[in-house]
Design a protein around this motif. Structure first.
Motif, PDB file in Angstrom:
ATOM      1  N   SER A 165       1.658  -1.394   6.634  1.00 56.13           N
ATOM      2  CA  SER A 165       1.994  -0.361   5.643  1.00 56.13           C
ATOM      3  C   SER A 165       3.385   0.210   5.850  1.00 56.13           C
ATOM      4  N   SER A 168       8.471  -0.694   4.545  1.00 57.04           N
ATOM      5  CA  SER A 168       8.853   0.009   3.318  1.00 57.04           C
ATOM      6  C   SER A 168      10.333  -0.197   3.016  1.00 57.04           C
ATOM      7  N   THR A 222      -5.589   5.673  -0.006  1.00 53.11           N
ATOM      8  CA  THR A 222      -4.442   4.765   0.047  1.00 53.11           C
ATOM      9  C   THR A 222      -4.019   4.327  -1.352  1.00 53.11           C
ATOM     10  N   VAL A 223      -4.981   3.936  -2.178  1.00 54.89           N
ATOM     11  CA  VAL A 223      -4.651   3.521  -3.546  1.00 54.89           C
ATOM     12  C   VAL A 223      -4.037   4.675  -4.319  1.00 54.89           C
ATOM     13  N   GLN A 226      -0.378   5.296  -3.158  1.00 53.55           N
ATOM     14  CA  GLN A 226       0.563   4.271  -3.612  1.00 53.55           C
ATOM     15  C   GLN A 226       0.895   4.452  -5.095  1.00 53.55           C
ATOM     16  N   ASP A 229       3.044   7.643  -5.647  1.00 50.54           N
ATOM     17  CA  ASP A 229       4.422   7.413  -5.199  1.00 50.54           C
ATOM     18  C   ASP A 229       5.175   6.551  -6.194  1.00 50.54           C
ATOM     19  N   ALA A 230       4.500   5.554  -6.756  1.00 53.57           N
ATOM     20  CA  ALA A 230       5.140   4.687  -7.749  1.00 53.57           C
ATOM     21  C   ALA A 230       5.547   5.471  -8.985  1.00 53.57           C
ATOM     22  N   GLN A 258      -3.559  12.676   1.716  1.00 46.30           N
ATOM     23  CA  GLN A 258      -2.934  12.245   2.953  1.00 46.30           C
ATOM     24  C   GLN A 258      -3.648  12.834   4.162  1.00 46.30           C
ATOM     25  N   SER A 335       7.173  -2.807  -1.372  1.00 48.80           N
ATOM     26  CA  SER A 335       6.640  -1.823  -0.423  1.00 48.80           C
ATOM     27  C   SER A 335       5.196  -1.463  -0.762  1.00 48.80           C
ATOM     28  N   TYR A 336       4.924  -1.253  -2.050  1.00 51.47           N
ATOM     29  CA  TYR A 336       3.556  -0.918  -2.456  1.00 51.47           C
ATOM     30  C   TYR A 336       2.616  -2.087  -2.183  1.00 51.47           C
ATOM     31  N   GLY A 339       1.615  -1.805   1.252  1.00 54.68           N
ATOM     32  CA  GLY A 339       0.676  -0.696   1.377  1.00 54.68           C
ATOM     33  C   GLY A 339      -0.744  -1.109   1.022  1.00 54.68           C
ATOM     34  N   PHE A 340      -0.889  -1.848  -0.079  1.00 51.74           N
ATOM     35  CA  PHE A 340      -2.221  -2.336  -0.467  1.00 51.74           C
ATOM     36  C   PHE A 340      -2.731  -3.384   0.524  1.00 51.74           C
TER      37      PHE A 340
END
Length: 393
Positions: A165, A168, A222-223, A226, A229-230, A258, A335-336, A339-340
Motif C-alpha cells: 500500500s 504511492s 480501505t476501499v 482510496q 482520495d481519488a 482511518q 497508487s490506488y 492500495g487495493f
C-alpha cells in the motif's frame, strides 16, 4: 519577460548535506522514544490480555484515543509556533528550532518521574509462578513464539501491507503544495480537526465494532479511503477545484475510517502475545510494520521515475500542461491500484479474536517459520538503515 514562471533556486544549496548531522542527533532522541514507547505498548498489551474476550481491545482503543489527543496538541503547537518565515510559513514571528526542541524536551523529562511513580508494572513470573523468568526460559519461550505459523502469518500481514500500500506516487507532495496551495498553518489546523475525528473513530470502534470482523472492517475502510482520495486528487489535478480548504477537506473526512483501519490492525498483536513476552511481541510486530515503508518508498521511486514528464520536477507543476496533468493522474491511479492490491494480505489476518486464538493453539510450529522471520526482518532492517544513511550524506 515572457510571463512564464519557473521554480525558484534554493537559497541554501548546502542545507540538504548539512541536515545529516541534525538527523543523527534526532535519530538518537527518537531511539530513546521508541524504546520507551515499545515498553509502554508491551505493558498495554499485558493489561489488554487481562480483559474478557468480548471486551478485549477496549484498553488499546482508549490508549490510542489518549495518544491522538496528544497529537492534536502537537499539531496545534506546530501550526502556531512553527509558522514563521523560517519554516516557510505565513507568520512574522515564531520559535527557533532550538526553542522548539526545548519545549518538547520538558514534557519528555517529566515522563521520567511520572512513569516511575504512577505506572504500575506487575512482575512477570515463570509458569510455576514462584520466581521471575530466567534468561534461558525467556528465550525458549520467544523461540516457541517465532516457530508458530500463526505468529508468522501475523508478521507477514503487518510487513507486507505497508510494503504494497505504501507504493504511492511521488507527485502527491507537489500536488498539495503547488496546485492546491496548501499553507502550513491551515494544514496543521485541519490536522487538529482530523485528530479529533480520529478520536471519534476510535470511540466508535470501541463502542460498536469491537467484535466485528477485522477483515470486513479493513476492506470497507480501505476501499472508502482510496475512493475518497481519488475524488479530491482528481479535482485538484485537472483544475476543477484548486483550493487548499477543499483539498484539506479530505484530511477531515478520512479520519473516522482511518481510525478503524489503524486500530483493528493492532488487535492481532494482543492475541499473539503470551504471558511474559508482551513487549517482545509488540516490538517485533511494530518493527515489521515500520520496516515495510522504506521498501515501499524504494520501489515507488523506481516505478514513478519512469513517468514522463518527470513527477519530481517542480517546473512541470508550474507549467501545468494538460499532458502533464494526465501523467500525474495516471500515477495516482497506479497508487490506488497498489492500495487495493494490499487487501490481498488480509489472507494472513484472522477474522476475529477467537479465530486468532484458534490459529495460535492449533496450527503447527516449525523452526523454518522462525528462521524466515528473523532473516526477513534482519534484511529489511539493514536495508532500511543503509537507505536512510545514504540519503543523509
Amino acid at each position: 519577460p515572457d510571463g512564464s514562471h519557473l521554480a525558484a533556486d534554493p537559497c541554501h544549496e548546502e542545507a540538504a548535506e548539512l541536515g545529516g548531522k541534525f538527523a543523527i542527533f534526532l535519530m538518537l532522541a527518537a531511539l530513546g522514544y521508541v524504546i520507551a514507547d515499545v515498553a509502554a505498548d508491551g505493558l498495554l498489551t499485558e493489561y489488554a490480555k487481562a480483559e474478557p474476550l468480548e471486551k478485549r481491545g477496549s484498553t488499546q482503543t482508549t490508549a490510542y484515543l489518549t495518544r491522538t489527543l496528544g497529537q492534536a496538541c502537537s499539531s496545534t503547537f506546530v501550526g502556531v509556533f512553527m509558522n514563521s518565515k523560517l519554516y516557510n510559513g505565513s507568520f512574522d514571528w515564531g520559535l527557533s528550532f532550538e526553542q522548539v526542541c526545548l519545549c518538547f524536551a520538558l514534557p519528555a523529562m517529566l515522563m521520567v518521574p511520572i512513569s516511575a511513580l504512577l505506572v504500575h508494572e506487575p512482575r512477570a513470573k515463570s509458569d510455576g509462578g514462584k520466581s521471575q523468568f530466567k534468561c534461558s526460559e525467556y528465550f525458549a519461550m520467544c523461540w516457541e513464539l517465532l516457530k508458530s505459523k500463526a505468529f508468522f502469518y501475523a508478521i507477514l500481514y503487518v510487513f507486507l501491507t505497508p510494503v504494497i500500500s505504501g507504493i504511492s506516487t511521488t507527485a502527491a507532495g507537489q500536488v498539495k503544495i503547488s496546485w492546491a496551495g496548501v499553507q502550513n498553518f491551515q494544514n496543521q489546523m485541519f490536522s487538529v480537526v482530523g485528530n479529533l475525528l480520529f478520536i471519534l473513530g476510535l470511540w466508535l470502534v470501541k463502542k460498536r465494532f469491537l467484535n466485528s470482523s477485522w477483515r470486513m472492517m479493513l476492506i470497507v475502510t480501505t476501499v472508502f479511503l482510496q475512493l475518497l482520495d481519488a475524488l479530491f486528487n482528481t479535482h485538484t489535478v485537472f483544475d476543477v477545484v484548486r483550493n487548499q480548504y477543499f483539498y484539506l477537506g479530505e484530511t477531515v473526512l478520512v479520519e473516522v475510517p482511518q481510525a478503524a483501519n489503524f486500530v483493528v490492525s493492532t488487535f492481532v498483536i494482543v492475541e499473539m502475545a503470551d504471558h511474559g513476552n508482551e513487549g517482545l511481541v509488540y516490538g517485533v510486530m511494530s518493527t515489521a510494520g515500520n520496516l515495510g515503508s522504506p521498501f515501499a518508498r524504494a520501489i515507488g521511486n523506481q516505478i514513478y521515475r519512469l513517468f514522463e514528464p518527470s513527477l519530481s520536477n517542480a517546473d512541470n507543476y508550474i507549467e501545468d500542461t494538460q499532458a502533464f496533468r494526465w501523467t500525474v493522474f495516471y500515477s495516482f491511479v497506479l497508487s490506488y491500484g497498489f492500495g487495493f492490491l494490499s487487501l490481498a494480505t488480509l489472507y494472513f489476518l484472522p477474522q476475529q479474536k477467537a479465530e486468532a486464538q484458534k490459529w495460535k493453539t492449533t496450527w503447527s510450529r516449525r523452526p523454518i517459520y522462525g528462521y524466515v522471520t528473523i532473516a526477513m526482518l534482519s534484511a529489511a532492517f539493514i536495508y532500511s538503515l543503509t537507505v536512510n544513511f545514504m540519503s543523509m550524506f
